[in-house]
Write an enzyme that holds these catalytic residues in place. Structure first.
Site, mmCIF file in Angstrom:
data_model
loop_
_atom_site.group_PDB
_atom_site.id
_atom_site.type_symbol
_atom_site.label_atom_id
_atom_site.label_comp_id
_atom_site.label_asym_id
_atom_site.label_seq_id
_atom_site.Cartn_x
_atom_site.Cartn_y
_atom_site.Cartn_z
ATOM 1 N N CYS A 31 13.079 37.488 -28.998
ATOM 2 C CA CYS A 31 12.131 36.779 -28.137
ATOM 3 C C CYS A 31 11.178 35.923 -28.969
ATOM 4 C CB CYS A 31 11.419 37.752 -27.215
ATOM 5 S SG CYS A 31 10.701 36.915 -25.766
ATOM 6 N N HIS A 88 15.588 39.945 -24.547
ATOM 7 C CA HIS A 88 15.109 41.274 -24.962
ATOM 8 C C HIS A 88 16.308 42.221 -25.031
ATOM 9 C CE1 HIS A 88 10.794 40.470 -24.815
ATOM 10 N NE2 HIS A 88 11.049 39.709 -23.761
ATOM 11 N N GLU A 116 16.479 45.060 -26.262
ATOM 12 C CA GLU A 116 16.095 46.465 -26.066
ATOM 13 C C GLU A 116 16.011 46.849 -24.595
ATOM 14 O OE1 GLU A 116 12.373 44.082 -25.901
ATOM 15 O OE2 GLU A 116 14.172 44.062 -27.165
#
Length: 200
Positions: free
Chosen positions: A77, A182, A184
């Site tokens: 990001c 993102h 994650e």
């Protein structure tokens, strides 16, 4: 294996920590140069605003440290954007690891086309996948984005997303890897990308 998450004033660290814990990977959150240099893998996450984040990096000389690293480094990001040459967000000179500029999505649209919201928020597909981080992924896999600025497509692009314009969803040069989305919080796809990075 020693995995370090770079600590700086750009949030999102908690979700990265949870993702690594789900993968059974221990980590250290730090801004200490010796700890970062001694790591086997370095993760450089981020949310927020480019100029403020770069100012923080410069105060701690992390802007010089990060480009000098020799081990695999993954920026996500805002982390990815700061690894580029320049960001239109508050006219910010970044670290220049990737020789490409980050530009804001235009808020206007052409007549007859649907108006796309900025920031680009939510799930979107990535295509033209290349490089080791995309091993095992299907073309047009879905990942989660939250951003108003994006790097143009360039020779270092390893995944493309189409939103307003085609942009670099992932970049790779030498030991440096980056994802605009993102990873994650991108479900199984994001987990596979993180696994691939940790296996480098």
């Amino acid at each position: 294996m020693k995995t370090v998450i770079i600590k700086y004033n750009a949030g999102n660290v908690q979700s990265v920590m949870y993702a690594l814990e789900r993968l059974g990977t221990s980590y250290l959150l730090t801004d200490d140069e010796a700890e970062i240099r001694s790591a086997d893998k370095v993760i450089f996450p981020g949310v927020g605003e480019a100029s403020t984040a770069m100012a923080y990096l410069r105060e701690r000389r992390l802007d010089k440290l990060i480009p000098s690293l020799k081990q695999p480094v993954l920026g996500t990001c805002v982390g990815m954007q700061l690894m580029c040459r320049y960001s239109e967000e508050n006219d910010t000179t970044c670290m220049g690891i990737f020789d490409i500029d980050v530009r804001r999505f235009p808020s206007s649209h052409q007549a007859g086309e649907p108006r796309l919201k900025v920031p680009h928020t939510g799930w979107n597909s990535i295509h033209t996948l290349q490089g080791p981080l995309t091993n095992g992924l299907s073309e047009n896999a879905y990942v989660y984005f939250v951003h108003s600025y994006a790097a143009d497509v360039c020779p270092e692009t390893t995944a493309v997303c189409d939103y307003v314009r085609p942009f670099s969803a992932m970049l790779h040069r030498d030991n440096f890897y980056a994802a605009q989305f993102h990873a994650e919080i991108s479900g199984d796809v994001g987990q596979r990308i993180l696994e691939n990075f940790l296996k480098l």
